[in-house]
Write an enzyme that holds these catalytic residues in place. Structure first.
Site, mmCIF file in Angstrom:
data_model
loop_
_atom_site.group_PDB
_atom_site.id
_atom_site.type_symbol
_atom_site.label_atom_id
_atom_site.label_comp_id
_atom_site.label_asym_id
_atom_site.label_seq_id
_atom_site.Cartn_x
_atom_site.Cartn_y
_atom_site.Cartn_z
ATOM 1 N N HIS A 1 33.500 -16.836 -64.542
ATOM 2 C CA HIS A 1 34.460 -17.122 -65.795
ATOM 3 C C HIS A 1 35.720 -16.368 -65.427
ATOM 4 O O HIS A 1 35.659 -15.322 -64.724
ATOM 5 C CB HIS A 1 33.893 -17.069 -66.880
ATOM 6 C CG HIS A 1 33.497 -15.658 -67.388
ATOM 7 N ND1 HIS A 1 32.156 -15.288 -67.453
ATOM 8 C CD2 HIS A 1 34.081 -14.728 -67.729
ATOM 9 C CE1 HIS A 1 32.164 -14.261 -67.750
ATOM 10 N NE2 HIS A 1 33.242 -13.658 -68.025
HETATM 11 C C1 T46 Z 1 32.984 -10.367 -68.309
HETATM 12 C C2 T46 Z 1 31.716 -9.761 -67.457
HETATM 13 C C3 T46 Z 1 32.122 -8.656 -66.569
HETATM 14 C C4 T46 Z 1 28.192 -11.658 -77.070
HETATM 15 O O1 T46 Z 1 27.702 -11.939 -77.733
HETATM 16 N N1 T46 Z 1 29.162 -10.534 -77.245
HETATM 17 C C5 T46 Z 1 29.661 -9.641 -76.048
HETATM 18 O O2 T46 Z 1 30.611 -8.857 -76.251
HETATM 19 C C6 T46 Z 1 29.538 -10.529 -74.630
HETATM 20 C C7 T46 Z 1 30.049 -9.578 -73.559
HETATM 21 C C8 T46 Z 1 28.703 -11.281 -74.513
HETATM 22 N N2 T46 Z 1 28.194 -11.994 -75.661
HETATM 23 C C9 T46 Z 1 27.110 -13.067 -75.273
HETATM 24 C C10 T46 Z 1 27.643 -14.325 -74.731
HETATM 25 C C11 T46 Z 1 26.535 -14.939 -74.137
HETATM 26 O O3 T46 Z 1 25.945 -15.672 -75.105
HETATM 27 O O4 T46 Z 1 26.027 -12.598 -74.611
HETATM 28 C C12 T46 Z 1 25.692 -13.580 -73.757
HETATM 29 C C13 T46 Z 1 25.738 -13.256 -72.303
HETATM 30 O O5 T46 Z 1 27.372 -13.062 -71.917
HETATM 31 P P1 T46 Z 1 27.793 -13.715 -70.598
HETATM 32 O O6 T46 Z 1 27.089 -14.760 -69.950
HETATM 33 O O7 T46 Z 1 29.178 -14.164 -70.589
HETATM 34 O O8 T46 Z 1 27.830 -12.451 -69.664
HETATM 35 P P2 T46 Z 1 28.262 -12.297 -68.204
HETATM 36 O O9 T46 Z 1 27.489 -11.031 -67.547
HETATM 37 O O10 T46 Z 1 28.144 -13.230 -67.292
HETATM 38 O O11 T46 Z 1 29.873 -11.741 -68.361
HETATM 39 C C14 T46 Z 1 30.136 -10.618 -69.144
HETATM 40 C C15 T46 Z 1 31.116 -10.751 -70.139
HETATM 41 O O12 T46 Z 1 30.844 -11.901 -71.131
HETATM 42 C C16 T46 Z 1 32.621 -11.320 -69.766
HETATM 43 O O13 T46 Z 1 33.381 -11.101 -70.557
HETATM 44 O O14 T46 Z 1 34.107 -10.336 -67.943
HETATM 45 O O15 T46 Z 1 30.736 -9.620 -68.156
#
Ligand code: T46
Length: 131
Positions: free
Chosen positions: A49
């Protein structure tokens, strides 16, 4: 593309190391949120993303992982494996994280609170957004 690392300060003595960083001095934005990612299976790909406004500094505080960065024109892959510097990921940069070592802990300093509306989770949408 321009890859920017943020170097941290390190104090070393006979008993070990201490690394510190300060908001608005070492980190070029106010730190509104901190999160960390760990226990990632080696074959997982995370991220995939971009963010509309959010800026972040990614720090591998243990182990290693690879980060693919794509600004819509160029792609770069970097390996994060140092506790002494962070990778600045500005807004409107597509990122993918993969090849996590089993002991990897990826610490992230973010310029804003969590907001799902700030995410662009489709690559086509990302390319349209930066046009
Ligand atoms: C990024 C990379 C480096 C939350 O509720 N609060 C938070 O602060 C974050 C970061 C995530 N979430 C929730 C959203 C999803 O339901 O946690 C779940 C996993 O998040 P995501 O699939 O977006 O995780 P990554 O590892 O793909 O991405 C993360 C960050 O979301 C993103 O901003 O730049 O790490």
């Amino acid at each position: 593309m321009n890859i920017t690392y943020v170097p941290f300060h390190k104090k070393r003595n006979d008993t070990g190391n201490l690394v510190f960083l300060e908001e608005n001095k070492d980190i070029p934005f106010p730190i509104r949120r901190i999160y960390y990612i760990y226990g990632v299976a080696g074959n997982s790909i995370r991220g995939c993303h971009a963010h509309k406004r959010l800026q972040q500094v990614l720090i591998s505080i243990h182990g290693s992982c690879k980060i693919l960065l794509d600004d819509g024109k160029e792609r770069e892959i970097v390996e994060l494996n140092s506790q002494e510097k962070g990778l600045l990921v500005k807004n409107t940069v597509w990122r993918e994280m993969y090849d996590f070592s089993s002991d990897a802990v990826l610490l992230v300093l973010a310029s804003d609170y969590y907001d799902e509306a700030d995410y662009i989770r489709s690559y086509d949408e990302f390319l349209n957004y930066i046009k």
